[in-house]
Design a protein around this motif. Sequence first.
Motif, mmCIF file in Angstrom:
data_model
loop_
_atom_site.group_PDB
_atom_site.id
_atom_site.type_symbol
_atom_site.label_atom_id
_atom_site.label_comp_id
_atom_site.label_asym_id
_atom_site.label_seq_id
_atom_site.Cartn_x
_atom_site.Cartn_y
_atom_site.Cartn_z
ATOM 1 N N VAL A 269 0.917 -1.057 0.074
ATOM 2 C CA VAL A 269 0.095 0.045 -0.031
ATOM 3 C C VAL A 269 0.930 1.032 -0.013
ATOM 4 O O VAL A 269 0.606 2.408 -0.726
ATOM 5 N N HIS A 270 2.109 1.248 0.898
ATOM 6 C CA HIS A 270 2.907 2.474 0.667
ATOM 7 C C HIS A 270 3.412 2.570 -0.804
ATOM 8 O O HIS A 270 3.523 3.860 -1.179
ATOM 9 N N LEU A 271 3.879 1.401 -1.530
ATOM 10 C CA LEU A 271 4.368 1.680 -3.000
ATOM 11 C C LEU A 271 3.023 2.086 -3.747
ATOM 12 O O LEU A 271 3.395 2.945 -4.780
ATOM 13 N N TYR A 272 1.952 1.698 -3.591
ATOM 14 C CA TYR A 272 0.604 2.243 -4.210
ATOM 15 C C TYR A 272 0.753 3.820 -3.961
ATOM 16 O O TYR A 272 0.453 4.596 -4.977
ATOM 17 N N ASN A 273 1.043 4.101 -3.000
ATOM 18 C CA ASN A 273 0.993 5.433 -2.432
ATOM 19 C C ASN A 273 2.354 6.139 -2.653
ATOM 20 O O ASN A 273 2.555 7.492 -2.346
ATOM 21 N N TRP A 274 3.059 5.565 -3.586
ATOM 22 C CA TRP A 274 4.615 6.353 -4.040
ATOM 23 C C TRP A 274 5.401 6.737 -2.970
ATOM 24 O O TRP A 274 6.092 7.696 -2.969
#
Length: 334
Positions: A269-274
């Motif tokens: 989810v953090h990666l999805y949020n860049w």
Amino acid sequence: TRTTHHTPHTTLSPTTNNQQLTTHITLSRVTVPSVAPPGKPIPVTYEWSGTWEQLQPGIVLLTWKNQDSDKQSDRWIHDRGLGLGLLVATEQLPTTNYQLPITNYQLPITNFVTEHSAMMPPSDLSAGIYTLEATYLNRNTGETYPITVPPVALQIDPGATATPAPELDLVTQERLLAATLPQGIKALDRVFAEVGRINQYDPIQDYLVQVQLAMEYRLKQEPQNLDWAYALTLAQILQQKVQGAIAALERVTQLDAQNPYAYAYLAFVHLYNWNGAAAQTALKPALALNSNIPELHALHGIAALMQGNLVQAWQDYRVVVSHKSYIGKQRSAW
């Protein structure tokens, strides 16, 4: 009277008589088999009445509890929106064949809602007599109050024969799918395949809102409940509510601290949020728990790449490739 044409289904019967107006909804009848086995769907019919203003935004929190036990394992829940979430507040006229969703083109004094659905008791449920407790939650105002339940008792007996039941409601299906998330990658294919199927029944995906509101309320009462935390997590992710998903997963990593996949979900989810740095931080305990999971290295490599750390990204890539090569050789040997 208007009824859906698939199961589970809901019937709405309005009346404009002059009976006394009540401010709370009423549960007038619950129909279940006299006996049922654990781990199998149980047919259930709930009959509600109340004003449109109470019924339409209503979430009902239903708990079936062993009358002789206070253990959390000796219960199951059947939360969802009233009318299975199909009472939609719009000013549109209903379709000519009176299919749900029902609209508020007419607001009689009292509406009677009959829900035909199924619930799923856990497979490890203790034998005994189970009774119902109910709470009302208004999705718009946050108002809650206990609902008086008519006399109803259900015997759980492992030796009983299951009664044919309709398909489980969408909220229950979501919670059952979320309960498999601790299994990691092997559970995800089925989760997203089933979510794709479920979404065809609810194009606006209101069932996810129902799950979110019900689980948020329940977690305030029992903040350590891991199953509910995973159910809330999945609902937030599927709604693409990034901050809500992060908050839910931070709770999950506390409750399921020895599961590397919990941290992997948070990192994703953090990666999805860049946010590569936050993802990398989330993955540290996961890699410490089990560095042999290639998906962890794949996520770690993406997080490193986001931060411009090409060396670390290359190292993680090599780990993933070497693992796949090893698995391929093992399969060839088999």
